[in-house]
Write an enzyme that holds these catalytic residues in place. Structure first.
Site, PDB file in Angstrom:
ATOM      1  CD  GLU A 110      -2.595  -0.886   2.706  1.00  0.00           C
ATOM      2  OE1 GLU A 110      -3.191  -1.990   3.014  1.00  0.00           O
ATOM      3  OE2 GLU A 110      -2.800   0.185   3.298  1.00  0.00           O
ATOM      4  CB  CYS A 124       2.406   7.119   3.512  1.00  0.00           C
ATOM      5  SG  CYS A 124       2.600   5.745   4.785  1.00  0.00           S
ATOM      6  CB  CYS A 131       4.969  -5.996   9.464  1.00  0.00           C
ATOM      7  SG  CYS A 131       6.086  -5.066  10.522  1.00  0.00           S
ATOM      8  CB  CYS A 135       2.781  -2.749  16.700  1.00  0.00           C
ATOM      9  SG  CYS A 135       4.546  -2.397  16.474  1.00  0.00           S
ATOM     10  CB  CYS A 138       0.142  -1.894  13.673  1.00  0.00           C
ATOM     11  SG  CYS A 138       0.501  -1.612  12.008  1.00  0.00           S
ATOM     12  N   GLY A 186       5.258  -2.342   7.133  1.00  0.00           N
ATOM     13  CA  GLY A 186       6.448  -3.126   7.148  1.00  0.00           C
ATOM     14  C   GLY A 186       7.490  -2.212   7.796  1.00  0.00           C
ATOM     15  CD  GLU A 187      11.283  -1.212  11.715  1.00  0.00           C
ATOM     16  OE1 GLU A 187       9.994  -0.803  12.384  1.00  0.00           O
ATOM     17  OE2 GLU A 187      12.237  -0.399  11.267  1.00  0.00           O
ATOM     18  CB  SER A 218       8.563   5.869  10.547  1.00  0.00           C
ATOM     19  OG  SER A 218       7.809   5.547  11.763  1.00  0.00           O
ATOM     20  CB  SER A 240       6.469   3.745  15.791  1.00  0.00           C
ATOM     21  OG  SER A 240       6.377   4.130  14.638  1.00  0.00           O
ATOM     22  CG  LEU A 241       8.158   6.797  22.546  1.00  0.00           C
ATOM     23  CD1 LEU A 241       9.543   6.080  22.482  1.00  0.00           C
ATOM     24  CD2 LEU A 241       8.148   8.127  23.066  1.00  0.00           C
ATOM     25  CG  HIS A 242       3.069   4.107  19.515  1.00  0.00           C
ATOM     26  ND1 HIS A 242       2.736   5.241  18.788  1.00  0.00           N
ATOM     27  CD2 HIS A 242       3.455   3.151  18.405  1.00  0.00           C
ATOM     28  CE1 HIS A 242       2.933   4.996  17.423  1.00  0.00           C
ATOM     29  NE2 HIS A 242       3.350   3.819  17.236  1.00  0.00           N
ATOM     30  CG  ASN A 317      -7.381   5.096  10.957  1.00  0.00           C
ATOM     31  OD1 ASN A 317      -8.425   4.852  10.883  1.00  0.00           O
ATOM     32  ND2 ASN A 317      -6.614   5.320   9.766  1.00  0.00           N
ATOM     33  CB  CYS A 360      -1.319   1.435   7.985  1.00  0.00           C
ATOM     34  SG  CYS A 360       0.076   0.382   7.255  1.00  0.00           S
TER      35      CYS A 360
HETATM   36  N1  SAH Z   1       7.351  -0.125  11.024  1.00  0.00           N
HETATM   37  C1  SAH Z   1       7.396   1.348  11.068  1.00  0.00           C
HETATM   38  C2  SAH Z   1       6.664   1.917   9.822  1.00  0.00           C
HETATM   39  C3  SAH Z   1       5.233   1.480   9.689  1.00  0.00           C
HETATM   40  S1  SAH Z   1       4.011   2.078  10.854  1.00  0.00           S
HETATM   41  C4  SAH Z   1       7.006   1.888  12.250  1.00  0.00           C
HETATM   42  O1  SAH Z   1       6.568   1.005  13.166  1.00  0.00           O
HETATM   43  O2  SAH Z   1       7.319   3.192  12.563  1.00  0.00           O
HETATM   44  C5  SAH Z   1       4.040   3.925  10.526  1.00  0.00           C
HETATM   45  C6  SAH Z   1       3.153   4.621  11.698  1.00  0.00           C
HETATM   46  O3  SAH Z   1       1.750   4.230  11.860  1.00  0.00           O
HETATM   47  C7  SAH Z   1       3.846   4.171  12.961  1.00  0.00           C
HETATM   48  O4  SAH Z   1       3.914   5.170  13.970  1.00  0.00           O
HETATM   49  C8  SAH Z   1       2.466   2.995  13.552  1.00  0.00           C
HETATM   50  O5  SAH Z   1       2.610   2.880  14.886  1.00  0.00           O
HETATM   51  C9  SAH Z   1       1.312   3.861  13.241  1.00  0.00           C
HETATM   52  N2  SAH Z   1       0.129   2.983  13.253  1.00  0.00           N
HETATM   53  C10 SAH Z   1       0.065   1.636  12.759  1.00  0.00           C
HETATM   54  N3  SAH Z   1      -1.313   1.342  12.985  1.00  0.00           N
HETATM   55  C11 SAH Z   1      -2.126   2.518  13.320  1.00  0.00           C
HETATM   56  C12 SAH Z   1      -3.309   2.587  13.700  1.00  0.00           C
HETATM   57  N4  SAH Z   1      -4.241   1.828  13.469  1.00  0.00           N
HETATM   58  N5  SAH Z   1      -3.930   3.760  14.114  1.00  0.00           N
HETATM   59  C13 SAH Z   1      -3.009   4.876  13.984  1.00  0.00           C
HETATM   60  N6  SAH Z   1      -1.642   4.774  13.951  1.00  0.00           N
HETATM   61  C14 SAH Z   1      -1.064   3.647  13.504  1.00  0.00           C
END
Ligand code: SAH
Length: 387
Positions: A110, A124, A131, A135, A138, A186-187, A218, A240-242, A317, A360
Site C-alpha cells: 500500500e 507514505c 511485517c 504491534c 497496527c 513493514g519495518e 519511521s 514509533s514510541l507510543h 485509526n 494501514c
Molecule cells: N514499522 C514502522 C513503519 C510503519 S507504521 C514503524 O513502526 O514506525 C507507521 C506508523 O503508523 C507508526 O507510527 C505506527 O505506529 C502507526 N500506526 C499503525 N497502525 C495504526 C493505527 N491503526 N492507527 C494509528 N496509527 C497507526
C-alpha cells in the site's frame, strides 16, 4: 499425415520484459553491462536513462533522443518502462489517495498520498509486504511477512504517484508531491539495504529530486540499525514510541522486549547531525485508557528531554476486530496542551482519508479477503459446471 491439436493446454505466459523504471544508477549500469556495454559507456547510459526515466517520467524508449537508435531498439526489445500493476486506487474527498500495488501474485503493498503534509504533500510508502513486528494496534501487524520490497518496488510507488499527479518532469516549483515517509507497511530498518538504495534514487537531483531532508524513515525501534540508517541515508528519523515506560511498550510495541527504551533513546542520541533543523519525530498513537493519561504526557516530555524532537499525536485509526478505541478528542487536546506548554508546537496529526483508507494494512487485507471469496466462488462455479 494428421496432426492433433491439444486445446486443453494454455500457452505458457510470456515473461513480461523487465522494467527499468525505479532502478538505481548501479542497477541501471549493471543492466547496460548485461547488454555488452563496457564500464564507462555503461555508466554514461545509466545516467542518461536515469534522467529520462526519473526526471522526465519517460514511458517510451523512442523519446530518448541522445541515445543511439540501435541501442534504443535493443533496450526496447529487452526492457520495458512499465510500473507494477495497480490493483486498487481510491481517492478520498479530502484529496488523499491510496494505492494497492501488485508487485507479483499475492504480493501487494500500500501507498498513500496525503495532501498538505510536509511542504505540499507526502507519500507514505511501504517497505515490506506484511511485517514481522506485532504491534497490537497496527493492522499490518496481523499479517505475516510476505517479503521485503526491492529498491525498485519502493521507488515505483513514487513513480505511480507522480503519474497520477501528472508531475513530470521533476519540476522544482509548485509540486504536489514533496515529501516521502516510510510509514506504510513493514519495518524499514529490517530492509535497510533496499530502503537505502531507494532513498538514493528518490533523492537524486537529476532524477526524482526529492531531497533527503524531505524523506522520513519511521521505525518501531530497531535500535542497533538507527545510527546506521543516518550514516547511510541522511534521511530524517521518526520513532514509533507510543508508550513512555517499558511495561506498556513491551505490550503494545513488542520489539521493545528486544531493545528497551533506554537502548532506544541511546541509539536515537547517536543519530548523526541531530539539531534544531534536524529533529527526530516521535509518533504517539492515542489509545483510549491505554496510554493517554496526562501523567503520561508529562512522562513523554521528561523522556524526550535533551533530544531535538517533534511529537506527532496520532488519533488511533480503528480496524475491524481491533482491540482498542481512539482516545476522546478532549483527552487528545488535553494531552497535546501539556506538550504545547513544554514547547512542542501543534502535535496532533489530523486524521486524513478516513473514508478510504481506515488503518494501514487494511486495503491489502480487503484484497486478500476478496481473492479468497473469489476463489470460493470459482470453486463453486466449477463444482456446478461439473454437476
Ligand atoms: N514499522 C514502522 C513503519 C510503519 S507504521 C514503524 O513502526 O514506525 C507507521 C506508523 O503508523 C507508526 O507510527 C505506527 O505506529 C502507526 N500506526 C499503525 N497502525 C495504526 C493505527 N491503526 N492507527 C494509528 N496509527 C497507526
Amino acid at each position: 499425415m494428421s496432426t492433433s491439436l491439444d486445446l486443453s493446454r494454455r500457452p505458457a505466459p510470456q515473461p513480461r520484459p523487465k522494467s527499468l523504471s525505479g532502478l538505481s544508477i548501479p542497477a541501471l549500469k549493471a543492466e547496460m553491462e548485461s547488454l555488452g556495454l563496457e564500464g564507462k559507456q555503461a555508466s554514461m547510459r545509466a545516467r542518461q536513462l536515469r534522467r529520462w526515466i526519473h526526471h522526465f517520467g519517460a514511458r517510451d524508449f523512442a523519446v530518448m533522443t541522445d541515445i543511439a537508435k540501435d541501442l534504443r531498439s535493443l533496450m526496447a526489445e529487452k526492457y520495458s518502462l512499465g510500473r507494477a500493476e495497480i490493483a486498487d486506487h481510491q481517492v478520498s474527498g479530502d484529496g488523499t489517495q491510496k494505492w494497492l500495488t501488485r508487485f507479483g501474485p499475492g504480493i501487494e503493498g500500500e501507498s498513500v498520498y496525503i495532501p498538505d503534509v510536509g511542504k505540499a504533500g507526502a507519500l507514505c510508502v511501504s517497505s515490506q509486504v506484511g511485517c514481522t513486528l506485532n504491534c497490537t494496534f497496527c493492522h499490518t501487524g496481523t499479517q505475516a511477512l510476505v517479503r521485503n520490497l526491492t529498491a525498485q518496488e519502493i521507488v515505483q510507488q513514487v513513480l505511480i504517484t507522480r503519474d497520477a499527479l501528472d508531475e513530470w518532469p521533476s519540476a522544482e516549483e509548485g509540486r504536489l508531491l514533496t515529501n516521502i515517509v516510510f510509514m506504510g507497511m513493514g519495518e524499514p530498518l529490517y530492509n535497510l539495504d533496499n530502503v537505502a538504495e531507494a532513498i538514493d534514487t528518490i533523492s537524486d537531483g537529476d532524477g526524482i529530486a526529492i531531497g533527503r531532508r524531505r524523506i522520513t524513515v519511521s521505525t518501531a525501534g530497531v535500535a542497533p540499525k538507527i545510527p546506521e540508517l543516518g550514516q547511510r541515508t541522511n534521511a530524517m528519523l521518526a520513532i514509533s514510541l507510543h508508550a513512555t515506560n517499558d511495561d506498556l511498550r513491551n505490550e503494545i510495541v513488542p520489539i521493545n522486549r528486544k531493545y528497551n527504551l533506554a537502548e532506544l533513546m541511546d541509539a536515537i542520541a547517536a543519530y548523526p547531525s541531530l539539531g534544531n533543523s534536524r529533529k527526530v519525530t516521535f509518533e504517539y498513537v492515542m489509545l483510549k485508557g491505554v496510554n493517554d493519561t496526562l501523567a503520561e504526557a508529562h512522562d513523554l516530555v521528561r523522556l524526550l528531554k535533551g533530544i531535538p524532537a517533534k511529537i506527532n499525536l496520532i488519533p488511533f485509526n480503528p480496524w475491524p476486530g481491533s482491540p482498542y478505541e481512539c482516545s476522546s478528542w478532549e483527552t487528545i487536546e488535553a494531552f497535546a496542551e501539556i506538550l504545547n506548554r513544554a514547547g512542542y508546537a501543534s502535535p496532533i496529526r489530523t486524521p486524513r482519508g478516513r473514508d478510504i483508507l481506515a488503518a494501514c494494512g487494511q486495503l491489502r487485507s480487503e484484497s486478500v479477503k476478496k481473492s479468497a471469496a473469489e476463489k470460493r466462488r470459482e470453486a463453486m462455479a466449477g463444482g456446478q459446471a461439473g454437476a
